[in-house]
Design an enzyme around this catalytic site. Structure first.
Site, PDB file in Angstrom:
ATOM      1  N   GLU A  83       0.448   6.055   8.036  1.00  0.00           N
ATOM      2  CA  GLU A  83       2.060   6.177   7.515  1.00  0.00           C
ATOM      3  C   GLU A  83       2.282   7.243   7.633  1.00  0.00           C
ATOM      4  O   GLU A  83       3.317   7.313   8.415  1.00  0.00           O
ATOM      5  CB  GLU A  83       2.395   6.006   5.501  1.00  0.00           C
ATOM      6  CG  GLU A  83       1.767   4.463   5.102  1.00  0.00           C
ATOM      7  CD  GLU A  83       2.289   3.643   5.477  1.00  0.00           C
ATOM      8  OE1 GLU A  83       3.159   3.985   5.723  1.00  0.00           O
ATOM      9  OE2 GLU A  83       1.370   2.741   4.657  1.00  0.00           O
TER      10      GLU A  83
ATOM     11  N   GLU B  92       6.264   4.068   4.942  1.00  0.00           N
ATOM     12  CA  GLU B  92       6.133   5.470   6.356  1.00  0.00           C
ATOM     13  C   GLU B  92       7.915   5.678   6.223  1.00  0.00           C
ATOM     14  O   GLU B  92       8.231   6.432   7.208  1.00  0.00           O
ATOM     15  CB  GLU B  92       5.603   5.236   7.196  1.00  0.00           C
ATOM     16  CG  GLU B  92       6.381   4.194   7.829  1.00  0.00           C
ATOM     17  CD  GLU B  92       6.500   2.045   7.974  1.00  0.00           C
ATOM     18  OE1 GLU B  92       5.889   1.943   6.976  1.00  0.00           O
ATOM     19  OE2 GLU B  92       6.942   1.488   8.390  1.00  0.00           O
TER      20      GLU B  92
ATOM     21  N   GLY C 219       1.082  -1.521   0.155  1.00  0.00           N
ATOM     22  CA  GLY C 219       0.608  -0.213   0.683  1.00  0.00           C
ATOM     23  C   GLY C 219       0.860   1.516  -0.185  1.00  0.00           C
ATOM     24  O   GLY C 219       0.913   2.173  -0.650  1.00  0.00           O
TER      25      GLY C 219
HETATM   26  N1  B3K Z   1       5.475  -0.723   6.693  1.00  0.00           N
HETATM   27  C1  B3K Z   1       4.868  -0.352   5.154  1.00  0.00           C
HETATM   28  C2  B3K Z   1       5.048  -2.331   4.637  1.00  0.00           C
HETATM   29  C3  B3K Z   1       6.385  -2.715   4.316  1.00  0.00           C
HETATM   30  C4  B3K Z   1       6.417  -3.979   3.526  1.00  0.00           C
HETATM   31  C5  B3K Z   1       7.503  -4.568   3.490  1.00  0.00           C
HETATM   32  N2  B3K Z   1       7.044  -5.803   2.858  1.00  0.00           N
HETATM   33  C6  B3K Z   1       4.000  -0.192   5.013  1.00  0.00           C
HETATM   34  C7  B3K Z   1       2.725  -0.234   6.391  1.00  0.00           C
HETATM   35  O1  B3K Z   1       2.977  -0.559   7.006  1.00  0.00           O
HETATM   36  O2  B3K Z   1       2.755   0.858   6.340  1.00  0.00           O
HETATM   37 ZN    ZN Z   2       1.883   0.259   8.603  1.00  0.00          ZN
END
Ligand code: B3K
Ligand code: ZN
Length: 873
Positions: free
Chosen positions: A300, A266, A263
């Protein structure tokens, strides 16, 4: 590859205090020079060699404290750099690598989306840019210089604040210098270079600092970023008001790209988004898209404190940032929209994705204790069940203690890489409560089943409520212990009045709050002064992520639907009645939907009060809901048939009421994306769906008219979905018109692909195969693959599970084709099979053969092999 275990965690042997990066961007030969300030970590092993992570790297040269190292002085492979002779004093290592962003189809590390350069480093993408201690507990201050052709990449962005920019003398190139003063782990690094349009705004923080905001999008799409900008400003304000958290840099940048594995991300001060979660206009985005944008922008942004300022010690603690941040974005959306509708949507999502995961071979604890491939643990268990744990914590200790615990968490752990234990210690301190038993929610997988029964004694005027819990075994965990389950409860009397809770078997606070804590295998509570047999409303607001096994009489459900003052349980009653009608039909062949119809009729009469909530009650369980409720020997054809029969029956028996609603709620005036207007559209569109189920001819003419005249994408797509189910010439004509109108508008064309993939007819598999050769289809764009193949495998149970195995063959072929290009996408696609053991035996055999075929392939990615092996395991 060897399994990685939580129990093996050790601090890093080295610290990297600062990182200076210098990028010279080129489509196939990007040069990266990294200057790392290293020293031994006092907490590490003082004699260990320096071992840096890499992944497909090409090393150009290394300098140690300014001196070029000869080939014998270090060891470098594409995935590791080792220096055995390490100086005792702090030292500087300069590492030059060369990358090919255009050839990076995994979309991890530095890659290209269209003509832009962008990065994705979580979880382990930074090691695809330079050799590094690529683990979240190594925090460094980053300075980044980016240089590129001016015409290719007029925009050059990285984390932190802009320091300077200018031309490179004697060339067509220019540069930008960024500095991020906040120490961060490498997974939060980001860089963007490209020719992009921009929307700008500003935000004044609660202490009066002005933050420059910018959202970068494809040229020409600027006006579609307005809603995202508005959502960003609302998120910033909300985090100040609800959590006292202020933004900390001078700028906040968001970049939307069309090739993205998930999606959004951050990265500190430079969030990179799948453009699906940025771009919206009334013409191109549905109400669901608007809500998704608001939620993901907020999510985010909220990571800036829960994830970035306080990050995770290791990837086992992923839920520390994800569960908490999902909880925060859910609360934000609840405050921006209708709390009840938001809760219903979140629970629908949890049951749709997390419950099946928790009940199948891929089940794992919210904090796993072992993994092969961390990318496969960005799951709905970690995210959504993780958020439910935080919600239960707040319910148990109360709002005030929760807020004080959060304050303590920020105070104690700001600037560090923390653990779940660190987090919980703050709430133990703020509430004075021992959270040892509660913490079991993090380490024990599986969805607890709560069973209840009640006995009314009219002579004694008592009602004995018996509660018990049991968690089914999951892979690697056969013996389950009771967990702490907060059960929100109310009892209703004959006339729908709420009864006082009086009992010696519960603590006064439990009775006063209407919150029973079930922390043992069984508990009986005898309520006194109950004048007549009560109706029980349990698990109000979905107070815990459990399955409830209770067998209330249908009249009780009808009464709850009419009188419960908990909107979630009113909705739950409608769903329970629908499930009862469907499973009744499966058992007896006869459909009895009278109770449900009458209850819905009453709701429709009051539709004006809360259209969105009524729309939720009218949205009957999906095939996936039915498969999950059935739990074993699932035959999707039977479930589908019974579900369609119920829809048709409701459509027929409520025909005139539905008709009236569809006409009365017709869109008037300009489109606004607010929740109230969205609720009216949702109600209108669910009535269209039911009307068409009850009377195909009428449905076709209403849907065709709505399709032709719709003034927004929500109504247009709803009409197209109805036509898609009805079939025939009208459907094909509508699909053709829709395509002609939106060709080239990727996010809208994704919807066109998805709706076709979900047509529940035998010809669909061929249609999907045909669409895979369409000129707008591409195996290298994740959104497109998910739109067509993901929708087919997850949203079309009867065709995907066709008895001739054609659906499974289609998925297998795509998964194996995508895997060499993009393992994260192939692995995610294959998890569509996570519930395969619940299928009836013929389908189970077909799936097992496909999974074995996949596992037998030689060059599988680690990601795909992990999913396929565990699915079989
Ligand atoms: N922290 C990212 C997700 C990253 C996934 C890596 N395979 C998006 C989120 O959860 O905000
Ligand atoms: Zn997240």
């Amino acid at each position: 590859t060897a399994a990685i275990r939580l129990a093996d965690y050790r601090p890093a042997d080295f610290a990297i205090d600062s990182v200076e990066l210098d990028f010279s961007l080129h489509p196939t030969k990007t040069r990266v020079s990294a200057r790392l300030a290293l020293r031994r970590n006092p907490a590490g092993d003082s004699s260990a060699p320096l071992v840096l992570d890499g992944d497909e790297l090409m090393l150009l040269g290394v300098k140690l404290d300014g001196r070029t190292l000869g080939p014998g002085e270090y060891e470098a492979t594409p995935d590791r750099f080792t220096l055995t002779n390490v100086p005792d004093a702090p030292f500087t290592l300069e590492i030059d690598t060369e990358l090919n962003p255009s050839g990076n189809t995994q979309l991890s590390g530095l890659y290209r989306s269209g003509s832009a350069y962008c990065t994705q480093c979580e979880a382990e993408g930074f090691r695809r840019i330079t050799y590094f201690l690529d683990r979240p507990d190594v925090l460094s201050v980053y300075t980044t210089r980016i240089e590129a052709e001016k015409s290719d990449a007029p925009i050059l962005l990285s984390n932190g604040n802009p320091v300077e920019h200018g031309d490179v003398a004697g060339s067509n190139r220019h540069y930008a210098l960024w500095r991020d003063p906040f120490p961060k782990p490498s997974y939060l690094f980001a860089l963007v270079g490209g020719d992009l349009g921009v929307v700008r705004d500003e935000f004044t923080t609660m202490s009066g600092r002005v933050v420059e905001l910018a959202i970068y999008v494809e040229h020409g799409k600027e006006s579609r970023a307005a809603y995202a900008m508005d959502a960003l400003k609302r998120s910033m304000r909300w985090d100040e008001e609800k959590f006292g958290r202020e933004y900390d840099l001078d700028v906040f940048n968001i970049v939307a790209v069309s090739d993205f594995n998930m999606g959004a991300m951050e990265n500190k001060g430079l969030n990179i988004f799948n453009d699906k979660y940025v771009l919206a206009s009334p013409d191109t985005a549905t109400d669901g898209d608007y809500a998704g944008i608001e939620g993901v922008i907020a999510h985010e942004y909220f990571h800036n404190w829960t994830g970035n300022r306080i990050t995770c010690r290791d990837w086992f603690q992923l839920c520390l940032k994800e569960g908490l941040t999902v909880f925060r974005d859910q609360e934000f959306s609840a405050d921006m929209r209708s709390r009840a509708v938001e809760r219903i949507g979140d629970v629908r999502g949890l049951r749709l994705a997390q419950f099946p995961e928790d009940a199948g071979p891929l089940a794992h604890p919210v904090r796993p204790d072992v993994y092969q491939e961390i990318n496969n643990f960005y799951t709905s268990t970690v995210y959504e069940k993780g958020a439910e744990i935080i919600r239960m914590l707040r319910t148990l200790i109360g709002e005030d203690n929760f807020r004080r615990g959060m304050d303590l968490y920020f105070e104690r752990f700001d600037g560090t890489a923390a653990t779940i234990e660190d987090f919980l210690s703050c709430f133990a301190a703020s509430s004075g409560r021992d959270l040892t038993h509660f913490a079991l929610w993090y380490s024990q997988a599986g969805t607890p089943v709560v069973t209840t029964s009640g006995e009314y004694d009219s002579a004694a005027q008592t009602f004995a409520l018996k509660l018990s819990q049991q968690t089914p075994p999951t892979p690697g965990q056969s013996d389950k212990k009771p967990v702490v389950i907060p059960l929100a409860l109310a009892l209703f009397g004959e006339n729908g009045q709420k009864l006082d809770l009086v009992s010696e078997d519960a603590a006064p606070t439990e009775l006063a709050r209407g919150l029973i804590e079930l922390d043992s295998a069984e508990r009986v509570i005898r309520f006194r002064e109950i004048p007549s047999r009560p109706v029980v409303s349990l698990l109000r607001g979905f107070s815990a992520p459990v399955r409830l096994e209770q067998a209330p009489a249908s009249e009780d459900l009808e009464r709850l639907l009419a009188c419960d003052d908990d909107p979630f349980n009113r909705w739950q009653a409608s769903q329970s009645l629908a499930l009862r009608a469907i499973f009744g039909r499966l058992e007896t062949g006869a459909l009895d939907a009278r109770g449900l119809s009458e209850a819905l009729r009453l709701l429709l009469a009051k539709a004006e009060d809360d259209p969105a909530l009524v729309a939720q009650a009218l949205s009957l369980p999906s095939d996936i809901d039915l498969a999950r409720e059935k739990g074993r020997d699932v035959d999707p054809d039977q479930l589908f048939e019974a579900r369609m029969a119920l829809r048709a029956e409701i459509g027929r028996s409520l025909g005139s009421e539905l008709d009236a609603i569809h006409a009365r709620f017709s869109a008037a005036g300009a489109f606004t994306p607010d929740a109230a207007s969205a609720g009216r559209r949702a109600l209108r569109n669910v009535t269209l769906d039911l009307l068409a189920a009850g009377d195909a001819e009428k449905g076709r003419s209403l849907a065709t008219a709505q399709f032709e005249t719709a003034g927004n994408m929500t109504d247009k797509l709803a009409a197209l979905a109805t036509l898609a189910l009805l079939g025939g010439h009208a459907r094909e004509e509508a699909f053709a018109k829709f395509y002609a109108q939106y060709a080239g508008d990727a996010l809208v064309i994704d919807k066109w692909f998805s709706l076709q993939a979900m047509i529940p007819e035998a010809a669909t598999t061929q249609r999907v195969l045909g669409l895979m050769t369409h000129r707008e289809f591409s195996m290298s764009n994740p959104n497109r693959v998910r739109a067509l193949i993901g929708a087919f495998a997850n949203g079309n149970l009867t065709r995907f599970h066709a008895l001739d195995g054609s659906g499974y063959d289609l998925l297998t072929a795509v998964v194996l084709e995508v895997d060499p290009k993009n393992p994260q996408v192939s692995a995610r696609l294959l998890s569509a099979l996570r519930s395969w053991r619940t299928m009836e035996s013929r389908r189970r055999d077909l799936i097992e053969a496909r999974l074995k075929h996949i596992v037998a392939q030689e060059n599988l990615s680690a990601d795909l092999r992990d999913i396929a092996t565990r699915a079989l395991g």
